[in-house]
Design a protein around this motif. Structure first.
Motif, PDB file in Angstrom:
ATOM      1  N   LEU A 157     -15.661  -6.019 -13.583  1.00  0.00           N
ATOM      2  CA  LEU A 157     -17.350  -6.722 -13.207  1.00  0.00           C
ATOM      3  C   LEU A 157     -18.045  -6.473 -12.215  1.00  0.00           C
ATOM      4  O   LEU A 157     -17.054  -6.855 -11.414  1.00  0.00           O
ATOM      5  N   VAL A 158     -19.360  -6.397 -12.127  1.00  0.00           N
ATOM      6  CA  VAL A 158     -20.016  -6.442 -11.498  1.00  0.00           C
ATOM      7  C   VAL A 158     -19.795  -8.270 -11.012  1.00  0.00           C
ATOM      8  O   VAL A 158     -20.265  -8.968 -11.806  1.00  0.00           O
ATOM      9  N   PRO A 159     -19.356  -8.158  -9.962  1.00  0.00           N
ATOM     10  CA  PRO A 159     -19.657  -9.723  -9.237  1.00  0.00           C
ATOM     11  C   PRO A 159     -21.107 -10.274  -8.944  1.00  0.00           C
ATOM     12  O   PRO A 159     -21.923  -9.896  -8.857  1.00  0.00           O
ATOM     13  N   GLY A 160     -20.828 -11.892  -9.474  1.00  0.00           N
ATOM     14  CA  GLY A 160     -22.123 -12.346  -8.698  1.00  0.00           C
ATOM     15  C   GLY A 160     -22.449 -12.636  -7.181  1.00  0.00           C
ATOM     16  O   GLY A 160     -20.665 -12.968  -6.817  1.00  0.00           O
ATOM     17  N   ALA A 161     -23.044 -11.745  -6.460  1.00  0.00           N
ATOM     18  CA  ALA A 161     -23.013 -12.535  -5.493  1.00  0.00           C
ATOM     19  C   ALA A 161     -22.984 -13.519  -4.381  1.00  0.00           C
ATOM     20  O   ALA A 161     -23.994 -14.838  -4.957  1.00  0.00           O
ATOM     21  N   ARG A 162     -22.180 -14.522  -3.970  1.00  0.00           N
ATOM     22  CA  ARG A 162     -23.053 -15.943  -3.293  1.00  0.00           C
ATOM     23  C   ARG A 162     -23.755 -15.037  -2.178  1.00  0.00           C
ATOM     24  O   ARG A 162     -24.581 -13.738  -1.700  1.00  0.00           O
ATOM     25  N   ALA A 190     -16.679 -15.054 -15.520  1.00  0.00           N
ATOM     26  CA  ALA A 190     -17.912 -14.719 -14.695  1.00  0.00           C
ATOM     27  C   ALA A 190     -16.935 -14.694 -13.210  1.00  0.00           C
ATOM     28  O   ALA A 190     -16.498 -15.032 -13.027  1.00  0.00           O
ATOM     29  N   VAL A 191     -17.452 -13.827 -12.440  1.00  0.00           N
ATOM     30  CA  VAL A 191     -17.184 -13.787 -11.714  1.00  0.00           C
ATOM     31  C   VAL A 191     -17.597 -13.860  -9.683  1.00  0.00           C
ATOM     32  O   VAL A 191     -18.866 -12.880 -10.572  1.00  0.00           O
ATOM     33  N   ALA A 214     -21.982  -8.355  -4.800  1.00  0.00           N
ATOM     34  CA  ALA A 214     -22.232  -7.350  -5.575  1.00  0.00           C
ATOM     35  C   ALA A 214     -21.153  -6.490  -5.883  1.00  0.00           C
ATOM     36  O   ALA A 214     -22.324  -6.367  -7.056  1.00  0.00           O
ATOM     37  N   ARG A 215     -20.480  -5.969  -5.270  1.00  0.00           N
ATOM     38  CA  ARG A 215     -20.146  -4.600  -5.875  1.00  0.00           C
ATOM     39  C   ARG A 215     -18.932  -4.543  -6.276  1.00  0.00           C
ATOM     40  O   ARG A 215     -18.362  -6.004  -5.636  1.00  0.00           O
TER      41      ARG A 215
END
Length: 174
Positions: A107-112, A93-94, A99-100
């Motif tokens: 990979l599409v990151p998980g936005a905080r 997971a990134v 989420a860009r």
């Protein structure tokens, strides 16, 4: 012995680069980490060796942000794929401020969330960075450089500095 050779060669400062503070912030399978107590013994041996030969060991504490979960530099630095997974090097997971992805195919990151970004003390890796820095210094490292803003917070840069192809703005103006 890679770092030990520098100590033996008479280098003064000896910096171990990009040591990840969390599994999500690890750059590649070939990089160091300091998020688990199991990492401490090996890194302590590097610091002790450097100290014994007169070098001043330092460690760079880092978080890769959206550029995490990639191939090693000599394998192309691209995102991990099925071929890498077949060799046992799986994606993880990134996380990033938005989420860009870095580029198409990454990979599409998980936005905080806003609560994670509004203040450094609530930032995703703040406690991790503090803990890793203190642990490193307590184990014989003389300096701990924190390198997370350039990687994790890259989206806050001016448009000219953003990732190639980045056009849209996230929820936080990134």
């Amino acid at each position: 012995m890679h770092y030990g050779r520098f100590a033996l060669g008479g280098f003064g400062p000896l910096m171990v680069e990009a040591t990840a503070v969390s599994p999500e912030g690890w750059i590649s399978h070939g990089d160091l980490g300091l998020w688990d107590d199991a990492h401490i013994q090996g890194l302590s041996r590097i610091a002790a060796f450097a100290n014994a030969y007169g070098a001043t060991p330092g460690i760079q504490i880092a978080h890769a942000g959206p550029k995490a979960s990639i191939r090693r530099a000599f394998e192309g630095n691209g995102p991990l794929d099925e071929g890498d997974a077949a060799r046992g090097e799986h994606r993880w997971a990134v996380v990033s401020p938005s989420a860009r992805p870095v580029a198409q195919g990454w990979l599409v990151p998980g936005a905080r969330g806003q609560q994670d970004l509004s203040h450094p003390r609530r930032a995703l890796t703040y406690r991790s960075r503090q803990t890793c820095s203190r642990t490193a210094v307590a184990r014989g490292w003389h300096a701990a450089q924190r390198r997370w803003r350039a990687l994790l917070m890259r989206h806050r840069c001016a448009p000219a500095c953003r990732f190639p192809g980045a056009r849209e703005r996230g929820d936080y103006g990134f």
